[in-house]
Design an enzyme around this catalytic site. Structure first.
Site, PDB file in Angstrom:
ATOM      1  N   ALA A 171      -9.872   5.700   4.150  1.00 52.15           N
ATOM      2  CA  ALA A 171      -9.757   6.885   5.009  1.00 52.15           C
ATOM      3  C   ALA A 171     -11.057   7.657   5.140  1.00 52.15           C
ATOM      4  O   ALA A 171     -11.761   7.873   4.159  1.00 52.15           O
ATOM      5  CB  ALA A 171      -8.656   7.819   4.535  1.00 52.15           C
ATOM      6  N   GLY A 172     -11.368   8.030   6.368  1.00 54.53           N
ATOM      7  CA  GLY A 172     -12.534   8.842   6.657  1.00 54.53           C
ATOM      8  C   GLY A 172     -13.789   8.060   6.978  1.00 54.53           C
ATOM      9  O   GLY A 172     -14.778   8.628   7.448  1.00 54.53           O
TER      10      GLY A 172
ATOM     11  N   GLY B 108      -8.438   9.355   9.665  1.00 52.19           N
ATOM     12  CA  GLY B 108      -8.764   9.442  11.081  1.00 52.19           C
ATOM     13  C   GLY B 108      -9.877  10.394  11.453  1.00 52.19           C
ATOM     14  O   GLY B 108     -10.202  10.533  12.632  1.00 52.19           O
TER      15      GLY B 108
ATOM     16  N   ASN C  89      -9.872   1.537   9.736  1.00 54.57           N
ATOM     17  CA  ASN C  89      -8.987   1.348  10.871  1.00 54.57           C
ATOM     18  C   ASN C  89      -9.503   2.094  12.099  1.00 54.57           C
ATOM     19  O   ASN C  89      -9.999   1.505  13.049  1.00 54.57           O
ATOM     20  CB  ASN C  89      -7.573   1.785  10.524  1.00 54.57           C
ATOM     21  CG  ASN C  89      -6.539   1.492  11.611  1.00 54.57           C
ATOM     22  OD1 ASN C  89      -5.363   1.751  11.438  1.00 54.57           O
ATOM     23  ND2 ASN C  89      -6.943   0.943  12.738  1.00 54.57           N
ATOM     24  N   THR C  90      -9.432   3.427  12.059  1.00 50.71           N
ATOM     25  CA  THR C  90      -9.748   4.234  13.235  1.00 50.71           C
ATOM     26  C   THR C  90     -11.128   3.929  13.804  1.00 50.71           C
ATOM     27  O   THR C  90     -11.291   3.772  15.021  1.00 50.71           O
ATOM     28  CB  THR C  90      -9.644   5.732  12.904  1.00 50.71           C
ATOM     29  OG1 THR C  90      -8.314   6.014  12.458  1.00 50.71           O
ATOM     30  CG2 THR C  90      -9.955   6.585  14.120  1.00 50.71           C
TER      31      THR C  90
ATOM     32  N   LYS D 138       0.873  -1.171   0.000  1.00 52.05           N
ATOM     33  CA  LYS D 138       0.000   0.000   0.000  1.00 52.05           C
ATOM     34  C   LYS D 138       0.911   1.222   0.000  1.00 52.05           C
ATOM     35  O   LYS D 138       1.643   1.462   0.961  1.00 52.05           O
ATOM     36  CB  LYS D 138      -0.920   0.023   1.208  1.00 52.05           C
ATOM     37  CG  LYS D 138      -1.845   1.241   1.188  1.00 52.05           C
ATOM     38  CD  LYS D 138      -2.627   1.409   2.479  1.00 52.05           C
ATOM     39  CE  LYS D 138      -3.410   2.716   2.434  1.00 52.05           C
ATOM     40  NZ  LYS D 138      -4.036   3.042   3.737  1.00 52.05           N
TER      41      LYS D 138
END
Length: 261
Positions: free
Chosen positions: A182-183, A156, A204-205, A95
């Site tokens: 992301a987001g 995040g 993830n977050t 990645k």
């Protein structure tokens, strides 16, 4: 079934390994998600040490390992990190992240394209993290990347898909899988991405910082499956005018008239 670079995945949910309260929680959350692709930041792990706190909790027989170049500030740093990762792990998968500003962590489009072109020549399977830029996505595909990973919102932030229009264009034009990255802060955001036609999402977050990461991981698994099923079933077109879901005349009215007579 999702296919990237000739490898098939039954799960369309990719999971990151950062921000978990412990490696044990991370392990159980990944198991609950049933994710088969897991990203690991090269700067946070010792790939050559099987007893590393993160690596020891990842079952390499069940999970596809996707090193990322998180922290690389330019193309040269990203390429160097990639070669170190391949030497340590033997994996061609990568990645690609090039984020020169540590405050926003937004990807550098110029150096991302430069690094991707070099890494493809160096026989890597490259999945670049990018702004939701349809032109850049096409340029990267021309360079030979295996997938493109446009952001829904900055890393995040958990703001959901703020770039929906651009992501939709990328999906429409794509010749390789599109992974929204992301987001994504809630299972509903993941379902939205899948309903739009994305091939997968990376989370993830939102999982790692949840009060119950394991339960949240399971919720994301279900949301991704539901969103994909909705897309495959064919969503009804939106409309600015109302359309009744049942007849406005006949049947009941006719029955009532009969009774009155």
């Amino acid at each position: 079934m999702l296919t990237i670079a000739g490898t098939e995945f039954s799960s369309r949910l990719f999971v990151g390994t950062g921000k978990f309260s412990s490696a044990t929680v991370m392990e159980h959350a990944i198991a609950a998600s049933e994710a088969q692709m897991v990203t690991v930041a090269l700067r946070r792990v010792d790939l050559e040490n099987p007893d590393d706190d993160i690596m020891s909790h990842l079952d390499r027989d069940k999970i596809h390992f996707l090193p990322n170049t998180s922290g690389a500030r330019n193309a040269d740093e990203a390429v160097r990190l990639a070669h170190l990762a391949r030497a340590a792990s033997g994996s061609r998968w990568l990645k690609l992240e090039v984020t020169p500003d540590p405050r926003t962590l937004l990807p550098d489009p110029v150096d991302t394209l430069k690094a991707a072109a070099q890494l493809v020549k160096d026989d890597f399977i490259v999945l670049p993290y990018i702004n939701a830029d349809p032109v850049l996505a096409l340029r990267l595909q021309d360079a030979g990347v295996a997938a493109v990973m446009p952001l829904g919102a900055p890393i995040g932030t958990n703001q959901g898909i703020q770039t929906a229009l651009q992501v939709a264009i990328i999906i429409e034009q794509a010749r390789v899988p599109v992974v929204v990255d992301a987001g994504i802060g809630a299972p509903s955001h993941a379902a939205q991405a899948m309903e739009m036609g994305a091939d997968a999402v990376l989370v993830n977050t939102a999982i790692a910082i949840a009060d119950d990461p394991i339960r949240m991981a399971a919720a994301f698994k279900q949301a991704v499956q539901a969103g994909r099923q909705g897309f495959a079933a064919g969503l009804g077109a939106s409309s600015t005018s109302t359309r009744a879901s049942s007849p406005q005349r006949g049947f009941i009215g006719e029955s009532l008239n009969f009774i009155e007579e």
